[in-house]
Write a protein that holds these residues in place. Structure first.
Motif, short mmCIF file in Angstrom:
data_model
loop_
_atom_site.label_atom_id
_atom_site.label_comp_id
_atom_site.label_asym_id
_atom_site.label_seq_id
_atom_site.Cartn_x
_atom_site.Cartn_y
_atom_site.Cartn_z
N GLN A 108 -71.34 35.30 41.66
CA GLN A 108 -72.53 34.58 40.37
C GLN A 108 -71.15 34.93 39.31
OE1 GLN A 108 -76.29 35.39 40.35
NE2 GLN A 108 -76.58 34.23 41.94
N SER A 146 -73.69 32.29 28.19
CA SER A 146 -74.86 32.06 28.20
C SER A 146 -76.02 33.65 28.37
CB SER A 146 -75.65 31.90 29.06
OG SER A 146 -75.76 31.56 30.63
N GLN A 147 -77.11 33.44 28.00
CA GLN A 147 -77.91 34.98 27.78
C GLN A 147 -78.18 35.29 29.62
OE1 GLN A 147 -78.47 36.84 25.01
NE2 GLN A 147 -79.01 38.43 27.15
N ASP A 148 -78.42 34.47 30.72
CA ASP A 148 -78.20 34.57 31.81
C ASP A 148 -77.30 35.95 32.11
OD1 ASP A 148 -81.21 33.09 31.62
OD2 ASP A 148 -80.41 31.24 32.32
N ILE A 149 -76.21 35.41 32.14
CA ILE A 149 -74.83 35.72 32.26
C ILE A 149 -75.13 36.95 31.72
CG2 ILE A 149 -72.53 35.48 32.21
CD1 ILE A 149 -72.41 32.48 32.59
N ASN A 190 -77.01 39.09 31.02
CA ASN A 190 -77.95 39.91 31.56
C ASN A 190 -78.49 40.17 32.54
OD1 ASN A 190 -80.15 39.12 29.50
ND2 ASN A 190 -80.87 37.71 29.82
N LYS A 191 -77.04 39.16 33.73
CA LYS A 191 -76.77 39.49 35.11
C LYS A 191 -76.16 40.27 34.56
CE LYS A 191 -75.58 38.85 39.88
NZ LYS A 191 -76.55 38.70 40.79
#
Length: 116
Positions: free
Chosen positions: A64, A88-91, A93-94
């Motif tokens: 991912q 992105s914030q999602d990336i 966070n991951k």
């Protein structure tokens, strides 16, 4: 180009592991000591930047997380330091979750990361 190649100029060593077993170091003939987890290299050897290299390897191994060429990985002791930009914030966070999962990481610093 992967994380290890871009940041450290390294091809992935054949036996590289994110969490390798620690090798013993003999500073003198009469003493043996373990390598601190943040100094463990990709193959369990002593490496001053071992934690950062193992985090980069963990990023390379996570399908991912493609190589985001605007982000860099470093370390200050047991703290993983991320610097640069992510899409992105999602990336982000991951990436923080993956970095925290690497043995020897006690914190992940992201105050130098911009989400664009």
């Amino acid at each position: 180009m992967g994380w290890l190649q871009r940041i450290f100029g390294l091809e992935k060593p054949q036996n590289a592991r994110v969490n390798p077993p620690s090798q013993q170091v003999q500073p003198s003939p009469s003493t043996t000591t373990s390598i601190p987890p943040e100094r463990l290299g990709l193959n369990g050897e002593y490496d001053q930047s071992g934690l950062a290299k193992r985090v980069a390897l963990a990023f390379d191994e996570d399908s991912q997380l493609g190589d985001i060429d605007t982000l860099w990985v470093a370390q200050t002791g047991t703290t993983v330091v991320l610097k640069g930009r992510v899409p992105s914030q999602d990336i982000l966070n991951k990436m923080v979750a993956v970095a925290r999962s690497v043995h020897g990481a006690t914190a992940v610093k992201t105050d130098e990361v911009t989400v664009t």
